[in-house]
Design an enzyme around this catalytic site. Structure first.
Site, PDB file in Angstrom:
ATOM      1  N   CYS A 137       0.652  -1.177  -0.033  1.00 26.81           N
ATOM      2  CA  CYS A 137       0.041  -0.012  -0.115  1.00 26.81           C
ATOM      3  C   CYS A 137       0.787   1.071  -0.100  1.00 26.81           C
ATOM      4  CB  CYS A 137      -0.924  -0.175   1.278  1.00 26.81           C
ATOM      5  SG  CYS A 137      -1.920   1.554   1.152  1.00 26.81           S
ATOM      6  N   CYS A 140      -0.400   4.169   2.124  1.00 27.96           N
ATOM      7  CA  CYS A 140      -0.387   3.967   3.642  1.00 27.96           C
ATOM      8  C   CYS A 140       1.179   4.479   3.937  1.00 27.96           C
ATOM      9  CB  CYS A 140      -0.486   2.647   4.008  1.00 27.96           C
ATOM     10  SG  CYS A 140      -1.933   1.890   3.434  1.00 27.96           S
ATOM     11  N   ASP A 141       2.132   3.883   3.285  1.00 28.31           N
ATOM     12  CA  ASP A 141       3.580   3.617   3.771  1.00 28.31           C
ATOM     13  C   ASP A 141       4.330   4.529   2.801  1.00 28.31           C
ATOM     14  OD1 ASP A 141       2.752   1.875   5.723  1.00 28.31           O
ATOM     15  OD2 ASP A 141       2.956   0.132   4.422  1.00 28.31           O
TER      16      ASP A 141
END
Ligand code: NDP
Length: 315
Positions: A137, A140-141
């Site tokens: 992701c 997300c990261d």
């Protein structure tokens, strides 16, 4: 079967959609029962810091966020249990869901929030470096790879979008594509080719990762003609998988309409499936946004719809 329990609202899955549904259903006095599934807390527990969930200006770890959501649901009376839904009978109400192949729950309403599972290549190193440079992701990261070099695997829309997103943060993005063309839509492909920071490595496969303290590079194989290939190592700090997701909808497919991939189809803008009283929330019904906050929002909608359905039916 002897072990049958009757509930008004059964929630299946313990990601942001499931727990949010449990908070709302609990506050609406539906006495929800939630089964957590194989991975309590869902996909967020595989990531590190969550910086984009509203309300956490200093960020929060995925595990802490999910523990907080769980406590919040329990505070309003949700009965949260360890167990996995293994079969369903949605042919008529009350709906029957089998847990761990033995216990049967009869539910007036069912909220399916079983999520989707990111596909991985199946390399041992993906497990070894999970949360230490391996991610499925970028949204997300990606932030943790500012001014670093990263690789994204995949050639579809998701891979290209993730590469473009990462290019706004990282110093260099390698897009590792197994074929000699991209599958992504033309407009996104053009953006990728125009971006100076992205280098597309066609006919490449990742076969392993290396690094002493997190990912420091990827072992690649480049196909050269019919029988020839070249192996080499590419230094990177982040390895992002974008080779598709599998929605966890198999046990419901005999009854619920899904798209070709298996995402549960809902009435646009609502969590209503084609079976009255059965709702789908979160990633199992969302091939596009797949964010914790959008999942939480749809879980809220599902609980509100469950409450309306029950009161309309006088249940
Ligand atoms: P796709 O299935 O479209 O693409 C998956 C990509 O991963 C393909 O390039 C595929 O390669 C590659 N791949 C699969 N398995 C492997 C493997 N084992 N090793 C290496 N590469 C692999 O998935 P997406 O998640 O990209 O998209 C899913 C759906 O969502 C699509 O319909 C897409 O159009 C849509 N979508 C739309 C967006 C938008 O419109 N903004 C954004 C994101 C998704 P190969 O081509 O060789 O099979």
């Amino acid at each position: 079967m002897s072990d049958i329990e009757k509930v008004r609202c059964l929630i299946i899955g313990s990601g942001p959609a499931g727990y949010t549904a449990a908070i709302y259903a609990g506050r609406a006095n539906l006495s929800p029962v939630l089964y957590e599934g194989l991975q309590p807390g869902g996909q967020l527990t595989t990531t590190t810091d969550v910086e984009n969930f509203p309300g956490y200006p200093q960020s929060i770890t995925g595990t802490e966020l999910m523990e907080d959501l769980k406590k919040q649901a329990e505070r309003f009376g949700a009965d949260i249990r360890f167990g996995m839904a293994t079969a369903s009978d949605l042919s008529k109400a009350p709906y029957k869901i089998t847990i761990d192949e033995k216990k049967v729950i009869e539910a007036d309403t069912v909220i399916i929030s079983t999520g989707a599972t990111a596909k991985y290549l199946g390399l041992e190193d993906e497990k070894k470096y999970q949360g230490m440079g391996v991610s499925a992701c970028a949204t997300c990261d990606g932030f943790f790879y500012r001014n670093k070099e990263v690789a994204v695997v995949g050639g579809g829309d998701t891979a290209c979008e993730e590469a473009l997103f990462l290019a706004s943060l990282a110093s260099k993005v390698y897009l590792v594509v197994r074929k000699d063309y991209l599958r992504a839509s033309k407009i996104i492909q053009e953006r990728v080719f125009k971006n100076d920071k992205i280098e597309v490595l066609f006919e490449h496969n990742a076969i392993g990762l290396y690094g002493d303290d997190g990912v420091e590079g990827v072992h690649l194989v480049k196909r050269k003609g019919e029988a020839d290939e070249e192996k080499y190592d590419l230094p990177i700090s982040g390895f992002f998988l974008a080779i598709g997701h599998t929605p966890n909808s198999d046990i419901f497919k005999p009854y619920l309409k899904t798209d070709d991939v298996g995402y549960i189809l809902t009435e646009p803008g609502t969590p209503k499936t084609n079976v009255p009283g059965v709702f789908a929330a979160g990633d199992v019904a969302d091939p596009i946004y797949r964010q914790a906050v959008t999942a939480a929002g749809s879980g809220c909608k599902a609980a509100i719809e469950a409450e309306r359905y029950l009161s309309e039916k006088g249940l």
